[in-house]
Each structure stands twice: as structure tokens, then as C-alpha cells.
Motif scaffolding. Sequence first.
Motif, PDB file in Angstrom:
ATOM      1  N   ARG A 329       0.831  -1.208   0.000  1.00 45.64           N
ATOM      2  CA  ARG A 329       0.000   0.000   0.000  1.00 45.64           C
ATOM      3  C   ARG A 329       0.867   1.259   0.000  1.00 45.64           C
ATOM      4  O   ARG A 329       0.577   2.225  -0.718  1.00 45.64           O
ATOM      5  N   LEU A 330       1.935   1.243   0.795  1.00 39.50           N
ATOM      6  CA  LEU A 330       2.850   2.384   0.802  1.00 39.50           C
ATOM      7  C   LEU A 330       3.565   2.516  -0.543  1.00 39.50           C
ATOM      8  O   LEU A 330       3.840   3.634  -1.009  1.00 39.50           O
ATOM      9  N   MET A 331       3.875   1.377  -1.163  1.00 37.12           N
ATOM     10  CA  MET A 331       4.545   1.391  -2.456  1.00 37.12           C
ATOM     11  C   MET A 331       3.656   2.032  -3.518  1.00 37.12           C
ATOM     12  O   MET A 331       4.108   2.836  -4.341  1.00 37.12           O
ATOM     13  N   ILE A 332       2.373   1.695  -3.496  1.00 33.66           N
ATOM     14  CA  ILE A 332       1.422   2.299  -4.432  1.00 33.66           C
ATOM     15  C   ILE A 332       1.287   3.794  -4.164  1.00 33.66           C
ATOM     16  O   ILE A 332       1.263   4.619  -5.098  1.00 33.66           O
ATOM     17  N   SER A 333       1.227   4.176  -2.896  1.00 27.63           N
ATOM     18  CA  SER A 333       1.144   5.602  -2.535  1.00 27.63           C
ATOM     19  C   SER A 333       2.373   6.356  -3.003  1.00 27.63           C
ATOM     20  O   SER A 333       2.270   7.495  -3.472  1.00 27.63           O
ATOM     21  N   ALA A 334       3.547   5.743  -2.901  1.00 27.63           N
ATOM     22  CA  ALA A 334       4.771   6.386  -3.369  1.00 27.63           C
ATOM     23  C   ALA A 334       4.709   6.632  -4.870  1.00 27.63           C
ATOM     24  O   ALA A 334       5.121   7.690  -5.361  1.00 27.63           O
ATOM     25  N   GLY A 335       4.184   5.661  -5.613  1.00 31.76           N
ATOM     26  CA  GLY A 335       4.036   5.843  -7.061  1.00 31.76           C
ATOM     27  C   GLY A 335       3.081   6.966  -7.394  1.00 31.76           C
ATOM     28  O   GLY A 335       3.308   7.735  -8.342  1.00 31.76           O
ATOM     29  N   GLN A 336       2.012   7.111  -6.616  1.00 33.97           N
ATOM     30  CA  GLN A 336       1.060   8.197  -6.845  1.00 33.97           C
ATOM     31  C   GLN A 336       1.664   9.560  -6.532  1.00 33.97           C
ATOM     32  O   GLN A 336       1.204  10.581  -7.048  1.00 33.97           O
ATOM     33  N   LEU A 337       2.689   9.578  -5.682  1.00 36.91           N
ATOM     34  CA  LEU A 337       3.372  10.833  -5.325  1.00 36.91           C
ATOM     35  C   LEU A 337       4.584  11.090  -6.218  1.00 36.91           C
ATOM     36  O   LEU A 337       5.448  11.883  -5.872  1.00 36.91           O
ATOM     37  N   THR A 338       4.639  10.392  -7.363  1.00 39.55           N
ATOM     38  CA  THR A 338       5.723  10.522  -8.358  1.00 39.55           C
ATOM     39  C   THR A 338       7.080  10.102  -7.800  1.00 39.55           C
ATOM     40  O   THR A 338       8.118  10.528  -8.301  1.00 39.55           O
ATOM     41  N   LEU A 339       7.086   9.291  -6.756  1.00 40.22           N
ATOM     42  CA  LEU A 339       8.321   8.702  -6.259  1.00 40.22           C
ATOM     43  C   LEU A 339       8.476   7.315  -6.865  1.00 40.22           C
ATOM     44  O   LEU A 339       7.496   6.710  -7.302  1.00 40.22           O
ATOM     45  N   PRO A 340       9.695   6.777  -6.923  1.00 39.59           N
ATOM     46  CA  PRO A 340       9.832   5.381  -7.318  1.00 39.59           C
ATOM     47  C   PRO A 340       9.015   4.507  -6.364  1.00 39.59           C
ATOM     48  O   PRO A 340       9.022   4.733  -5.149  1.00 39.59           O
ATOM     49  N   MET A 341       8.303   3.520  -6.882  1.00 38.29           N
ATOM     50  CA  MET A 341       7.406   2.731  -6.049  1.00 38.29           C
ATOM     51  C   MET A 341       8.131   2.048  -4.899  1.00 38.29           C
ATOM     52  O   MET A 341       7.598   1.947  -3.791  1.00 38.29           O
ATOM     53  N   GLU A 342       9.380   1.605  -5.150  1.00 37.31           N
ATOM     54  CA  GLU A 342      10.103   0.919  -4.088  1.00 37.31           C
ATOM     55  C   GLU A 342      10.487   1.856  -2.951  1.00 37.31           C
ATOM     56  O   GLU A 342      10.901   1.408  -1.875  1.00 37.31           O
ATOM     57  N   ALA A 343      10.340   3.177  -3.149  1.00 44.26           N
ATOM     58  CA  ALA A 343      10.665   4.137  -2.090  1.00 44.26           C
ATOM     59  C   ALA A 343       9.762   3.965  -0.881  1.00 44.26           C
ATOM     60  O   ALA A 343      10.117   4.330   0.238  1.00 44.26           O
ATOM     61  N   GLY A 344       8.550   3.401  -1.072  1.00 53.45           N
ATOM     62  CA  GLY A 344       7.614   3.254   0.028  1.00 53.45           C
ATOM     63  C   GLY A 344       7.840   2.027   0.893  1.00 53.45           C
ATOM     64  O   GLY A 344       7.156   1.852   1.898  1.00 53.45           O
ATOM     65  N   LEU A 345       8.795   1.164   0.539  1.00 51.12           N
ATOM     66  CA  LEU A 345       9.022  -0.061   1.292  1.00 51.12           C
ATOM     67  C   LEU A 345       9.829   0.238   2.555  1.00 51.12           C
ATOM     68  O   LEU A 345      10.933   0.773   2.484  1.00 51.12           O
ATOM     69  N   VAL A 346       9.273  -0.117   3.706  1.00 46.41           N
ATOM     70  CA  VAL A 346       9.937   0.182   4.970  1.00 46.41           C
ATOM     71  C   VAL A 346      10.022  -1.035   5.897  1.00 46.41           C
ATOM     72  O   VAL A 346      10.452  -0.905   7.034  1.00 46.41           O
ATOM     73  N   GLU A 347       9.603  -2.227   5.431  1.00 46.01           N
ATOM     74  CA  GLU A 347       9.430  -3.386   6.319  1.00 46.01           C
ATOM     75  C   GLU A 347       8.451  -3.007   7.429  1.00 46.01           C
ATOM     76  O   GLU A 347       8.796  -2.889   8.601  1.00 46.01           O
ATOM     77  N   PHE A 348       7.210  -2.796   7.048  1.00 47.36           N
ATOM     78  CA  PHE A 348       6.226  -2.205   7.949  1.00 47.36           C
ATOM     79  C   PHE A 348       6.050  -3.006   9.234  1.00 47.36           C
ATOM     80  O   PHE A 348       5.856  -2.435  10.309  1.00 47.36           O
ATOM     81  N   THR A 349       6.111  -4.330   9.159  1.00 48.52           N
ATOM     82  CA  THR A 349       5.927  -5.140  10.364  1.00 48.52           C
ATOM     83  C   THR A 349       6.944  -4.772  11.433  1.00 48.52           C
ATOM     84  O   THR A 349       6.606  -4.563  12.601  1.00 48.52           O
ATOM     85  N   LYS A 350       8.211  -4.688  11.049  1.00 45.74           N
ATOM     86  CA  LYS A 350       9.266  -4.371  12.007  1.00 45.74           C
ATOM     87  C   LYS A 350       9.154  -2.922  12.485  1.00 45.74           C
ATOM     88  O   LYS A 350       9.217  -2.642  13.690  1.00 45.74           O
ATOM     89  N   ILE A 351       8.972  -1.996  11.551  1.00 45.28           N
ATOM     90  CA  ILE A 351       8.932  -0.577  11.899  1.00 45.28           C
ATOM     91  C   ILE A 351       7.753  -0.276  12.819  1.00 45.28           C
ATOM     92  O   ILE A 351       7.893   0.429  13.827  1.00 45.28           O
ATOM     93  N   SER A 352       6.585  -0.799  12.483  1.00 45.19           N
ATOM     94  CA  SER A 352       5.397  -0.496  13.275  1.00 45.19           C
ATOM     95  C   SER A 352       5.503  -1.087  14.677  1.00 45.19           C
ATOM     96  O   SER A 352       5.039  -0.487  15.648  1.00 45.19           O
TER      97      SER A 352
END
Length: 569
Positions: A329-352
Motif C-alpha cells: 500500500r505504501l509502495m502504491i502511494s509512493a508511485g502516486q506521489l511521483t516517487l519510485p514505487m520501491e521508495a515506500g518499502l519500509v518493512e512495515f511489520t518491524k517498523i510499526s
Amino acid sequence: ASPPPPRRLMRNRPGWRVRGGGSMAQRVLPLPRQQSFCPPTILNPFVHPGRLSARDKLRTVLQGIILLPLRATCMAFLLLLAWLFASIATFRHPEKGSVPLQGWRRRMIQTTLSCLTRTLFFVMGFQVKVKGKIASLQEAPIFVAAPHSSFFDAIICAPTGMPSIVSRAENLATPVFGTILSSLQPVSVSRQDPDSRKNTVTEITKRALSRGQWPQILIFPEGTCTNRSCLITFKQGAFVPRVPVQPVLLRYPNKLDTVTWTWQGYSLKELCVMTLCQLFTRVEVEFLPVHVPNEEEKNDPILFANRVRQTMATALNVPVTDHTFEDCRLMISAGQLTLPMEAGLVEFTKISKKLNLKWNHVREQLDTFAAIASASKGGRIGIEEFAEYLKLPISDVLKELFLLFDRNGDGTIDFREYVIGLSILCNPANTEETIRMAFKLFDADEDGTITADEFASIIQSALGVPELDVSMLFKEIDADETGKLSYDEFKDFALKHPEYAKLFTTYLELQRYQLDMSEEDDFESPEVTHSPVRKTTVPVSETTPIARNKVCPEGNEEDHSSTSDKKDD
């Protein structure tokens, strides 16, 4: 000869490097990072960039001229036949989905649909190799299959006797396919229902503990498709019932990959057509020994899931990561914000989990990050973009703050580093005490307001730039445009921009460092200055570094036993 008088040792403070002869090098930041926040070995498991070569395209077209129409016709016939048997098996079945199929209805599904599914995949060109022993319903009520990389993974249903699956409620309304799916008595998930996840787990638990009344359940615990390069976080639904599970591995050992369906890559239609145009497609289904949970695993579904995942990863010889569907979901949001899609990957399970962050909060931070990184290429923040966002020049203080964010030392800040930096460095520093102290420092005449001159004087002094123009930053803080900053305006801006709080505490630390350095020079003995002393370095602690996100980090250098993960980092 008598030994030289002992040299006075400086306090063992992290980040300081001492040299012989009384001189001192610049402060060294405690950069060794907590290993739990290191980037994953697989940066993006949701992309499959492979493209067909010109030779492969030509061969696919030539083979498809014959294979595609022939296979499509046979598939249509088999699907209609499966729909007919599914309709008979569910005809006048009371309370569809709430009562299990019994007697001849279940036998019809297990025999006819299983046979038709095998025939369907054979017609499509799949060569299936099954390894291991398939567990019975009494031995393992639940199958957990991974890695989940394609809609073709449904091939597992054929050798396992058509078990129930977890499916979206919308799929049940699909013509033909919906009727076939209903006959498998799936656990339906409704995206419109806010309690859907809870209800799904409850239904899985009820069926798993039904003692044979319901068929076995097939679950793909990753919850989304990956490129099979790793195993991402397993969701807990299959492990909450505390019953034995049988891990099932999927492999596609083909030279030409036409089955991998990820968030970036070929579409579903393209993969279907390309697969049908191949002479054959190999797939291996391996059934591992049943994993019976011990008491510790029964009481902790996360531990149960992680151990099963590690067993499967070891058998597959792939790493595990903490990515999850929220990363998609973050990857898709990053693409919508004109960022590379992989920019949204943060390992959400660990980070959260480690930083106690919700998805909506991380999504808001992505908007801010995109605004800063919009001028750069590659979806990363450089020192220039960082300084421009803060409306400040590049100075020693700013460089040190940037270095704290830049965890891997590559000279840029990606979104993952930005989220961790805000949570560990800036937000803890952005306390009421810090904000009040900063306000008092700016309010030189103590009249309860900060003028433009007072603001500029402190900023220019802190950054060592006498000619610095900070009028734009002052106007941004001055919400009511009175030409003076009240405490409420100052506090409101600080809470919305926590980077400035860390910048302020970093400035105080640098000032304290300079003061301590001058004190050390005052205590140096003349004899020591001329004595040959080896260069020594005070090592930086990697396990218990002192938290540097406080306004006055003094007096807590001995007791770090209760330091949290955030402060450790």
C-alpha cells in the motif's frame, strides 16, 4: 628511568576520539547502528522486472498460434463441467457457507473437482511434481503454502483433495467461477466489513477445531504475491487456532518465468497468455513434515508463525524479511506521489512494532518525504534538499543531523531512514521542555515574544553564518503575521516540524562538546604534553550507546540497563 606521570584520562563518552599530546580530533558520531533496524537483504520482493527477449517473444508467438486457441477451448469446456458438478453438489444445500457439506456432496467435490483441476492444469501445460507425504485432516487441519507468487498457486488444491480457501466475498459473485469457489466452502473476507479480519480468524479457528466436520483449510500466510526471492511476514490467521499445520512449498523451476505475478511486472492477462503459449510449465509442490506447536507456540501465534516460516525458508534456501501487505500500500502511494514505487518499502511489520507506528501515520510521513525529495532523482533526500526543506544553509550542525538520519552512510536519506530518524531522533527530542528551553533562548529580552532580530541573531550564531537571511523561516512560523512569535506559534510549528528540535539539541551538544574540550585542555599537564603517548581511541559502544536525543544528556553514563530499543539506536 622513572615512568612519566600518569595522564589524566578523559571521561569515556561515546562519540569522542582522544589523541595523545593533549590535542583532540573532531567528535565522532556513534554511527554503528542497532542491527534490528538494518535494511533487509531483499529490498523489494514485490517486483518482477524480467522481460522476454526477442527470441522468447518470437517462440511464444509461434507456439501460441497453435497452443493458445486449443488450450483455451479445452479450458472453457472443463470449467463448464466443473461448474455443473459444483452446482449439483451445492443444490439446495441449506445455509450456504455456514453448514459443511456432508456425505455425497463432499465426496463429489473431492473426487470430481479434484480430477477436473488436475486435468485443467495438464491442459494448460503444467507438469506437476509432488514431493513429501500429504497430511490427513486429523494430522493437520491447516495447510500453509509459500511462497505465494501467482494465481497458478491454486494448483495445490488438486493433490490435497480440494480444501477450503480464504477468498474475497466479491469472488463468490463471479459467474461460473463463483459457483465452483462456493463448492469449496471458502472462508470469505469482506473488505467493507471493519470486523472482517477478526471474523475471518474466528471462522478459521472454528473450522480447524471442528474435529473433521469441515474440510482442511489452505492458507497462503504471506497475504500477497511476491517474486519468491524471500518469505515475507506470515499473518497470524493460520496459527491462532493452535492446531498442527503442514507447510507446503511451491517452486517453479522454469528457464522462462511466465507465472510470477507481482505489483510491478506483467499483468494477469499477459501472464495467462504467455503461460498458455509455452509447451510446458514445471511446478514442484513439496509437503514438509507436520509442525505440531509446543506450549510456547500455542500461547504465542507470532512465534508459531515465525518458526514455521523459518522452517520453510531453510528448505527453500531463501531469506526472511519483515515486509507485509502494508508495504504494498505504501509502495502504491509512493508511485502516486511521483516517487519510485520501491521508495515506500519500509518493512512495515518491524517498523510499526519497534517504533509503535500506525499505517496512517507512516502514510502522512510519506507525503512530507515526497515534498522534500521532489527535487531530487531516485526518491532520496540529499543534503541540499534537506537544507532547503529546513530553510537553512548547510552547516556543521545541519551536517551532523543529516548524518544521524543517513543510517547507511551513502550520503542520502531514503524513506525508511526518514521514518526511523523522525521516530528515534526527532520526536523524542521534541518535548515540552525542549520547546520551552528553545523559546527562552530566542527570547533575549524575556518579554514573552520573539522578534525577527532575536530569531535571526540566535540562528546566525548557532550556524556560524552572520549574513544568513532567515526571514522566510520566520514568516512561516509567524502564523498571525504580527512580526512577533508567541510561545503558542513557536510550539505549534515545532510540533509539526520535529526536525528542528533535534537540530536545536544537536547545537547544544556541540556547544557542550566545545566546552568540555576546553576544560580538558586546562587540566593537561606540561609534562604530559611533551611525553610520547600513543594515539588511543575510545570505542563506540554498539550495544548500549547513550541516548543523544535529550536536551542535556549528562549524568546518565553508568546506568543503561533499562534503555529501550529506540534509545539504544
